[in-house]
Every structure is written in structure tokens, then in C-alpha cells.
Design an enzyme around this catalytic site. Structure first.
Site, PDB file in Angstrom:
ATOM      1  N   ARG A  21       1.248  -1.241   0.184  1.00  0.00           N
ATOM      2  CA  ARG A  21      -0.271   0.008  -0.494  1.00  0.00           C
ATOM      3  C   ARG A  21       0.697   1.184  -0.170  1.00  0.00           C
ATOM      4  NH1 ARG A  21      -2.071   1.171   6.465  1.00  0.00           N
ATOM      5  NH2 ARG A  21      -0.088  -0.621   7.388  1.00  0.00           N
ATOM      6  N   GLU A  69     -18.406   4.538   0.479  1.00  0.00           N
ATOM      7  CA  GLU A  69     -17.913   3.862  -0.943  1.00  0.00           C
ATOM      8  C   GLU A  69     -18.972   3.838  -1.369  1.00  0.00           C
ATOM      9  OE1 GLU A  69     -17.923   2.829   2.406  1.00  0.00           O
ATOM     10  OE2 GLU A  69     -15.537   2.896   3.041  1.00  0.00           O
ATOM     11  N   PHE A  94     -13.772  -2.563   1.905  1.00  0.00           N
ATOM     12  CA  PHE A  94     -15.117  -2.246   1.741  1.00  0.00           C
ATOM     13  C   PHE A  94     -15.316  -0.941  -0.087  1.00  0.00           C
ATOM     14  CE2 PHE A  94     -13.148  -0.081   5.734  1.00  0.00           C
ATOM     15  CZ  PHE A  94     -14.246  -1.432   6.167  1.00  0.00           C
ATOM     16  N   HIS A 119      -5.358  -3.306   2.025  1.00  0.00           N
ATOM     17  CA  HIS A 119      -6.288  -4.839   2.873  1.00  0.00           C
ATOM     18  C   HIS A 119      -6.317  -5.918   2.663  1.00  0.00           C
ATOM     19  CE1 HIS A 119      -4.790  -1.663   5.392  1.00  0.00           C
ATOM     20  NE2 HIS A 119      -4.688  -1.661   6.691  1.00  0.00           N
ATOM     21  N   ASP A 127      -7.177  -6.731  12.819  1.00  0.00           N
ATOM     22  CA  ASP A 127      -8.489  -6.218  13.333  1.00  0.00           C
ATOM     23  C   ASP A 127      -9.355  -7.452  12.521  1.00  0.00           C
ATOM     24  OD1 ASP A 127      -7.740  -3.661  13.256  1.00  0.00           O
ATOM     25  OD2 ASP A 127      -7.908  -3.033  10.468  1.00  0.00           O
TER      26      ASP A 127
END
Lengths: 326, 318
Positions: A21, A69, A94, A119, A127
């Protein structure tokens, strides 16, 4: 201050690099001057997707959408209709939330939108299961005309980001959360739609993508100690899949093992299996998450628990070899 | 150099203006004529809707007929477009977010000469560009593909942002249904458009108070509508969506509003113009129009017996 991007000497192989990322966010900055028609869209996760680098460098080309989103995805389609090339960036889960917008407003309408998801997979780690997208490759692969890409290391992220910018059409690209090793040589060259043989071998082919490529290379080293020669292919474009290379590997090595940080249903393994069935049948084994959701834990702990480490790839290779017909 | 640039900008501006369709503004003298002309246009759109849906064997007449007057005004008076160049960058964009009402859009386009009238009877047929919901790859001038409620609205917001970013002063018009307002995405988009102060965006709500199964209020209440949009920081105008002078006033006010997007809440009647459809949710969904439905409907629209036969046998536009 150190400048990101191409001006920087590539990190040594195996050294600790950026996360995918971060590499993506820095690539956007590097590409911004040469490609003045792209803009970056974010849903309040710029710190997480790496796009904070771009926001700082090019604030006028960065658009915030808040935690919304679905709207962001369709807005991107609208922006693309006016000639801009929008990068829609958020977490992979998302992107799934905006899936139908990606289907209708982006892909069905034929818009040149780049969806870049950070992610993905168990690589998300602490998470937990809610955040670990294990379905994104399958979901986006099923949208007609959608190109699906999952680069393996920071060097490839940079090359892939430029390649998808040069491609006119909708693309879904996975990055990654955790720091990764440099696994591709400095002379590596990403080509959209092409797999690359990273290490040659004759007994089996391991086809991997994303963070799983590093584990595949480790597996090949472990297998070499047992005199098993495994070829390793980086299949960073999952759709369209490189049928030609897969047929060649099937013919030359006689069996294939796929490795991905994704559900075994619908992702790289499925794409490879579909290709083999249509072109050159051979025994194949799939390493991936076996139709379960993830949980909290460090990525390496999760990889062990859910069966996607180098050891699991080795086992799969041995199994595939025993299935070969002589 | 600066002066030269200024001249060039002026020159390009003139080219742009000269290629625009000039917006007609009613004056007191010709107001009545213009209104009659618009009523006739709206009536033709309704005939087009009925004929297209009849020949298709399915389609959504209720919500197409309710927005026919708005569609007539938008396409005849408000939207700048070049029917021979759907790619013209300076064109205003119109998006039918309530995509199921596309027979009204296709019929309006036929009246404007964007497509041929005879094409209307190919609606929903294999190979026809007149898809069951508007599809931009089949018909470039529909601007985007719709058919999943809420999305067209966000796409319109994106076009408004994209055009502003590129200093293009074209306006974006987007028509929504009232049931569509139940989609959460609409309110994400509403928040976004107000946040970015998109005064180049004008939304029109075809507020016929009915959705697929029943009245909005029995399915999921959307009221208070004005208060909702005002709370989202939009410029809100409420009108009778079948009254052309009110429609004209609303679009003029929208164009004069700065730093806020405008929403026109147009009160309409579902199935307007066809007596047996008016105010009935039975004609929302994809329905088949029978021969008798067609005869009765076209009679309501003032079509004579000979022409009714020609619309029914598909030769009216040959």
C-alpha cells in the site's frame, strides 16, 4: 529528503521493503507529473491505503468522500465519463460494499476507473475477520471486462500502477497491508495479462500472486533441499489469466500448485483451474483459505493457522507430484 | 502574450456559445404558444411511451408517464445538446437515474431527432440500442447506464465534480424517482454534492408518491422531503411537475443558485394522461399493455381511430 519512486535505487532482494500500500501511494506521486489526467478518490482511509502521500503532494487532485464507498465508486464512474482517470482507493472489504456500483456504473458502462484495494486477505492481521477480504478476487473477477491484478512486491506495485494507468478500461488491483520483502529482481518487468517465471524448475510449478509469491519462493528453496525442483510463477494478473504460460508449465512440469491469500473458491486457484481445464489438463492443488472467515492475529500466525505458509505449499507440491501419471 | 491568450479564450468561448442550442426564454407574448407546444410535445412523448411499451410486451408505463412533462421541458428548453454530436464536451448532461422510466427518455429523444421515432418500437428487443434500462454503450447520449436505483445520481455528482475540475461550465441534470430516495446511496451523494457546493448540478425528483408495490408511505415513508434536502444543504424548489410555467420557473431558479446544488421536487401523478393508470401503482412495474389498454390509452391522449390503428400495427412512424 528521500524521493520515492523510480529515482530511488531498488532495494536489495530480500530486504525489508515498504508495504504494497505504501508502495502504491508513492507510485502515484511518481506518476503524477507524467500522467496529469488521473485523480485519486478516498473514503477516509488515506493513511491506510498509502494515498496520503499523493494527498500531500497533489491536494487538488485528491478527492475526499467520507465513509461512503457506494457513492465514491459511482462518482468515479461519473468523473471517468468526463475524461478523468479516477483511482478509487479504499480497503478491499469496502470495495465489496461498492461492488454493484463497480458492476453497473463502472464496468457495464465501460468506464476507465482503477479500483485499488488495500488490506486484502489474512495479511490484514489484527483487525480480524471482518476486515480480511478473502472474496475480492473472486467477486471482481466475475464482472465482465474487469481486469484483476495482484502484484507481489513494491517494485511490481510501481510498475503495475503505471501499466493499469496505460490500460483503457476498468481494473481492480490488490495491494497489501503488511511490510513485505523485495522478491522480484531489479530487471523485473510487469506486463498486464502475463505471468512471469521467477525461478525455474522441472518437477512442479507453483503459481502464486500477491504476498503469497514470497512464500512460494521460500517453498521452492525448501523443496530444493529435498531435491524437488519447483518452478515459481508470479501470476500477478489474475484476469485475463496467462493461458499460454499455464499450458506451457503444465506440459513442462506436469503439475501445478496455486498459492493465494484468498478463499480457494473463485480466486487465483479457480482461475488457473479454469485455464488448465480448457487448455492443458494436469494435476493441480490449491493453497489458500479453505472457505472460512479469518480472525485476529499477526499475518504469519494466521498464515500458519489457515494453511497458507511455505510449508503448506511444499506439502501441496509433493501431493501434486504424486498425482502425476507417468 | 497575455492579451493574445485572452483573445483566444474569447474566441473559443464564442465558438462554444455559437454551437450551443440557445435556451429559449418565454416572454409574455409567446408564453401561451410555447406552453401549447410543450403540451403537444409531452403528449407525443406519452404516445411514444405507450407505443414502445405495447410493442415491447413489457415495461414501466406509470413512472414514464409521470415524468413526461418534465422530460419535454428539459429536452426542449433546458438542456444544451448537439443532436449530431453526442460527444460535444460543452453539452449539458442528463441522467435518468430512475432508469426504468426510459421509454419517456427514448420518446423525448425521438421527438428531438436524436433517434428516429420508428426505433421506439424496438424497445427491449434483441439487438436494439433501446435497452430495457438506458445503457451508455448502446446509446452514447444517455450519458451513463442506469437501472440500479441511486447509482445514476452518484454518477451525476461525479460528472459535476469532473466537469468543474476541468473548468467546463456545462450543467448536469439528474432525474430520480421518489422510491429511489430509499436507497442510502442517494443520501451519500446528497451529502457529497452539498459538501463540494456543486451548483452545476440540478436534481429533479419525479414525486408521484408511488413505487413498485404501493404508495411510498405504505412501503417506506420518504417524507418530509423538503426538510430532508434542506437539512442536506440543498437549494430546494417544490413545484407541480405538470405545470410548464412552474417547471420553467424552477429551472431558472436552479441556474441562478450559487454554491449549492438544487433539487426540484416535482409533484406528479403516476400514469399521468392515461385515465385508468392515473394514481394507480398497478401500472408501475413491468406490465404488458393489451390491445384494449392501448386503444383506451391513446384515446385518452386524443389520438384518432386511424392513428391508433397505426400505432398498434407499428406503421405510424414509417
Amino acid at each position: 529528503m528521500e524521493q520515492p519512486g523510480t529515482s530511488q535505487e531498488p532495494l536489495l532482494l530480500g530486504s525489508s521493503g515498504d508495504s504494497l500500500r505504501e508502495a502504491f501511494g508513492k507510485s502515484l506521486v511518481t506518476l503524477a507529473d507524467r500522467y496529469d489526467n488521473f485523480v485519486v478518490l478516498d473514503a477516509d482511509v488515506a493513511g491506510g491505503t498509502g494515498t496520503h502521500h499523493f494527498r500531500r503532494a497533489y491536494p487538488k487532485r485528491f478527492f475526499q468522500f467520507g465513509i461512503a464507498e457506494q457513492n465514491m465508486m459511482a462518482v468515479a464512474a461519473g468523473m471517468a465519463a468526463t475524461g478523468l482517470v479516477p483511482f478509487v482507493t479504499t480497503f478491499a472489504v469496502f470495495c465489496l460494499r461498492a461492488y454493484e456500483q463497480a458492476r453497473l456504473s463502472v464496468a457495464y458502462a465501460g468506464r476507465n476507473v482503477k479500483i485499488v484495494a488495500s488490506h486484502p486477505g489474512l495479511d490484514v492481521g489484527p483487525d480480524g475477520g471482518s476486515a480480511q477480504a478473502l472474496e475480492d478476487l473472486a467477486a471482481f473477477r466475475a464482472i465482465p471486462g474487469m481486469v484483476v491484478v495482484s502484484p507481489a512486491d513494491p517494485l511490481e506495485v510501481e510498475q503495475a500502477t503505471e501499466a493499469i494507468l496505460n490500460y483503457n478500461g476498468p481494473v481492480y488491483m490488490r495491494t497489501g497491508r503488511s511490510p513485505v520483502l523485495r522478491v522480484l529482481p531489479a530487471d523485473y518487468s510487469f506486463e498486464l495479462g502475463k505471468g512471469k517465471i521467477i525461478q525455474d524448475g522441472i518437477d512442479a510449478t507453483i503459481v502464486a500472486c500477491g504476498v503469497e509469491l514470497a512464500r512460494a519462493l521460500t517453498a521452492a528453496d525448501l523443496l530444493a533441499r529435498e531435491s524437488i525442483s519447483a518452478r515459481v510463477v508470479n501470476m500477478s494478473t489474475i484476469k485475463p489469466i496467462d493461458d499460454e504460460l499455464l499450458a506451457k508449465c503444465a506440459l513442462e512440469t506436469g503439475c501445478i500448485v496455486t498459492a493465494e491469500d484468498h478463499n480457494i473458491y473463485g480466486g487465483l486457484g479457480s482461475a488457473v483451474a479454469e485455464s488448465l481445464v480448457g487448455n492443458h489438463l494436469c494435476p493441480a492443488e490449491m493453497v489458500g483459505i479453505k472457505d472460512r472467515f479469518g480472525e485476529s492475529g499477526e499475518p504469519e500466525e494466521l498464515a500458519e493457522k489457515y494453511g497458507i505458509t511455505a510449508d503448506y505449499i511444499c506439502k501441496a507440491v509433493k501431493k501434486a507430484i504424486t498425482r502425476k501419471q507417468y | 502574450m497575455k492579451k493574445l491568450c485572452g483573445c483566444m479564450i474569447l474566441f473559443f468561448h464564442m465558438i462554444k456559445v455559437s454551437s450551443c442550442k440557445i435556451r429559449l426564454v418565454f416572454t409574455t407574448n409567446n408564453k401561451k404558444d410555447s406552453e401549447l407546444q410543450l403540451m403537444k410535445l409531452a403528449c407525443n412523448i406519452r404516445i411514444g411511451c405507450m407505443t414502445a411499451i405495447f410493442h415491447a410486451g413489457s415495461g414501466h408505463p406509470g413512472g414514464a408517464l409521470s415524468c413526461a412533462d418534465l422530460m419535454a421541458y428539459l429536452w426542449d428548453q433546458e438542456i444544451r445538446f448537439d443532436k449530431n454530436n453526442s460527444e460535444w464536451e460543452g453539452r449539458d448532461r442528463f441522467i435518468l437515474s430512475k432508469g426504468h422510466a426510459c421509454p419517456a427518455l427514448y420518446a423525448a429523444a425521438a421527438e428531438m431527432g436524436v433517434i428516429s421515432r420508428s426505433q421506439l418500437i424496438t424497445l427491449r428487443k434483441l439487438g436494439s440500442p433501446l435497452q430495457g434500462h438506458p445503457h451508455v454503450k448502446a446509446l452514447p447520449w444517455v450519458e451513463t447506464s442506469t437501472g440500479s436505483l441511486g447509482q445514476g445520481f452518484s454518477v451525476a455528482v461525479g460528472m459535476a465534480m469532473g466537469l468543474r475540475y476541468q473548468h467546463n461550465d456545462a450543467r448536469i441534470y439528474v432525474m430520480l424517482g421518489d422510491g429511489e430516495l430509499q436507497e442510502g446511496e442517494v443520501w451519500e451523494g446528497a451529502m457529497c454534492a452539498a459538501h463540494y457546493k456543486l451548483d452545476n448540478l440540478c436534481a429533479v425528483i419525479d414525486y408521484n408518491q408511488m413505487q413498485s408495490d404501493d404508495l411510498n408511505q405504505n412501503i417506506m415513508a420518504v417524507e418530509p422531503l423538503r426538510a430532508k434536502w434542506e437539512a442536506f444543504n440543498w437549494n430546494v424548489i417544490e413545484i407541480n411537475g405538470h405545470d410548464f410555467s412552474e417547471i420553467e420557473r424552477a429551472f431558472n431558479l436552479a441556474r441562478e443558485c450559487y454554491s449549492k446544488p438544487t433539487v426540484i421536487i416535482a409533484h406528479t401523478i403516476k400514469g399521468k394522461g392515461i385515465s385508468y393508470m392515473e394514481g394507480s401503482p398497478l401500472w408501475h412495474g413491468s406490465v404488458k399493455l393489451s390491445h384494449d389498454d392501448m386503444v383506451k390509452g391513446l384515446q385518452d391522449l386524443g389520438v384518432n381511430e386511424t392513428d391508433i390503428r397505426r400505432y398498434i400495427d407499428g406503421t405510424a412512424w414509417n
